[in-house]
Design a protein around this motif. Structure first.
Motif, PDB file in Angstrom:
ATOM      1  N   ARG A   4      14.564   1.292  56.133  1.00  0.00           N
ATOM      2  CA  ARG A   4      15.956   1.696  56.335  1.00  0.00           C
ATOM      3  C   ARG A   4      16.557   2.083  54.995  1.00  0.00           C
ATOM      4  NH1 ARG A   4      20.673  -2.151  58.704  1.00  0.00           N
ATOM      5  NH2 ARG A   4      22.289  -0.575  58.711  1.00  0.00           N
ATOM      6  N   PRO A   5      17.231   3.231  54.923  1.00  0.00           N
ATOM      7  CA  PRO A   5      17.829   3.624  53.643  1.00  0.00           C
ATOM      8  C   PRO A   5      18.969   2.689  53.260  1.00  0.00           C
ATOM      9  CG  PRO A   5      18.488   5.130  55.374  1.00  0.00           C
ATOM     10  CD  PRO A   5      17.461   4.202  55.964  1.00  0.00           C
ATOM     11  N   ALA A   6      19.167   2.545  51.974  1.00  0.00           N
ATOM     12  CA  ALA A   6      20.235   1.681  51.476  1.00  0.00           C
ATOM     13  C   ALA A   6      21.595   2.271  51.838  1.00  0.00           C
ATOM     14  CB  ALA A   6      20.120   1.529  49.971  1.00  0.00           C
ATOM     15  N   GLN A   7      22.519   1.383  52.203  1.00  0.00           N
ATOM     16  CA  GLN A   7      23.861   1.847  52.548  1.00  0.00           C
ATOM     17  C   GLN A   7      24.641   2.135  51.271  1.00  0.00           C
ATOM     18  OE1 GLN A   7      25.698  -1.075  55.023  1.00  0.00           O
ATOM     19  NE2 GLN A   7      24.775  -0.260  56.866  1.00  0.00           N
ATOM     20  N   ALA A   8      25.503   3.131  51.374  1.00  0.00           N
ATOM     21  CA  ALA A   8      26.347   3.488  50.237  1.00  0.00           C
ATOM     22  C   ALA A   8      27.442   2.433  50.072  1.00  0.00           C
ATOM     23  CB  ALA A   8      26.974   4.856  50.470  1.00  0.00           C
ATOM     24  N   ASN A   9      27.715   2.083  48.841  1.00  0.00           N
ATOM     25  CA  ASN A   9      28.785   1.136  48.564  1.00  0.00           C
ATOM     26  C   ASN A   9      30.096   1.915  48.461  1.00  0.00           C
ATOM     27  OD1 ASN A   9      30.544  -0.783  47.615  1.00  0.00           O
ATOM     28  ND2 ASN A   9      29.104  -1.623  46.121  1.00  0.00           N
ATOM     29  N   PRO A  10      31.025   1.715  49.386  1.00  0.00           N
ATOM     30  CA  PRO A  10      32.269   2.487  49.380  1.00  0.00           C
ATOM     31  C   PRO A  10      33.102   2.282  48.120  1.00  0.00           C
ATOM     32  CG  PRO A  10      32.089   1.172  51.381  1.00  0.00           C
ATOM     33  CD  PRO A  10      30.948   0.807  50.514  1.00  0.00           C
ATOM     34  N   ASN A  11      33.061   1.088  47.545  1.00  0.00           N
ATOM     35  CA  ASN A  11      33.870   0.821  46.352  1.00  0.00           C
ATOM     36  C   ASN A  11      33.348   1.596  45.145  1.00  0.00           C
ATOM     37  OD1 ASN A  11      35.550  -0.979  47.731  1.00  0.00           O
ATOM     38  ND2 ASN A  11      34.112  -2.646  47.401  1.00  0.00           N
ATOM     39  N   ILE A  12      32.032   1.703  45.022  1.00  0.00           N
ATOM     40  CA  ILE A  12      31.461   2.435  43.891  1.00  0.00           C
ATOM     41  C   ILE A  12      31.742   3.925  44.037  1.00  0.00           C
ATOM     42  CG2 ILE A  12      29.292   3.091  42.776  1.00  0.00           C
ATOM     43  CD1 ILE A  12      28.311   0.254  43.294  1.00  0.00           C
ATOM     44  N   LEU A  13      31.595   4.443  45.245  1.00  0.00           N
ATOM     45  CA  LEU A  13      31.871   5.860  45.460  1.00  0.00           C
ATOM     46  C   LEU A  13      33.336   6.201  45.179  1.00  0.00           C
ATOM     47  CD1 LEU A  13      29.804   6.580  48.681  1.00  0.00           C
ATOM     48  CD2 LEU A  13      29.323   7.340  46.368  1.00  0.00           C
ATOM     49  N   ALA A  14      34.242   5.378  45.683  1.00  0.00           N
ATOM     50  CA  ALA A  14      35.666   5.622  45.460  1.00  0.00           C
ATOM     51  C   ALA A  14      36.004   5.467  43.975  1.00  0.00           C
ATOM     52  CB  ALA A  14      36.507   4.669  46.301  1.00  0.00           C
ATOM     53  N   GLY A  15      35.404   4.489  43.320  1.00  0.00           N
ATOM     54  CA  GLY A  15      35.649   4.301  41.897  1.00  0.00           C
ATOM     55  C   GLY A  15      35.189   5.489  41.067  1.00  0.00           C
ATOM     56  N   ALA A  16      34.032   6.035  41.419  1.00  0.00           N
ATOM     57  CA  ALA A  16      33.535   7.205  40.694  1.00  0.00           C
ATOM     58  C   ALA A  16      34.453   8.408  40.900  1.00  0.00           C
ATOM     59  CB  ALA A  16      32.124   7.533  41.152  1.00  0.00           C
ATOM     60  N   MET A  17      34.961   8.568  42.113  1.00  0.00           N
ATOM     61  CA  MET A  17      35.868   9.685  42.375  1.00  0.00           C
ATOM     62  C   MET A  17      37.192   9.501  41.633  1.00  0.00           C
ATOM     63  SD  MET A  17      35.157  10.516  46.382  1.00  0.00           S
ATOM     64  CE  MET A  17      36.257  11.918  46.440  1.00  0.00           C
ATOM     65  N   ILE A  18      37.664   8.269  41.532  1.00  0.00           N
ATOM     66  CA  ILE A  18      38.916   8.009  40.820  1.00  0.00           C
ATOM     67  C   ILE A  18      38.736   8.234  39.323  1.00  0.00           C
ATOM     68  CG2 ILE A  18      40.548   6.170  40.200  1.00  0.00           C
ATOM     69  CD1 ILE A  18      40.269   5.203  43.125  1.00  0.00           C
TER      70      ILE A  18
END
Length: 83
Positions: A4-18
């Motif tokens: 199963r592929p690893a799930q994306a961490n929403p906090n890391i993605l949002a932090g990178a976008m910010i």
């Protein structure tokens, strides 16, 4: 056995976008002086960059909430289950 592929961490993605939005705002603040702009361009060019940064932050928060909601639903994505 497929893994199963690893799930994306929403906090890391949002932090990178910010962080990207903050970089856009900094570039917008420096642009008039670097390009030696005078007159009305010196005031509206940074405002355009700030608007893009604000939209980027809103998109980051929306993506984070949608990812959290999708992960809570338990549906791993577009998998097809055969019966």
């Amino acid at each position: 056995m497929p893994t199963r592929p690893a799930q994306a961490n929403p906090n890391i993605l949002a932090g990178a976008m910010i962080v990207g939005a903050v970089m856009i705002a900094i570039i917008g603040a420096m642009t008039p002086s670097l390009l030696e702009l005078t007159g009305p361009e010196a005031s509206w060019v940074p405002l355009v960059f700030y608007a893009v940064a604000a939209i980027d932050i809103l998109l980051a928060l929306r993506l984070r909430s949608r990812l959290i909601r999708a992960q809570r639903s338990g549906n791993p994505g577009g998998t097809i289950q055969r019966q």
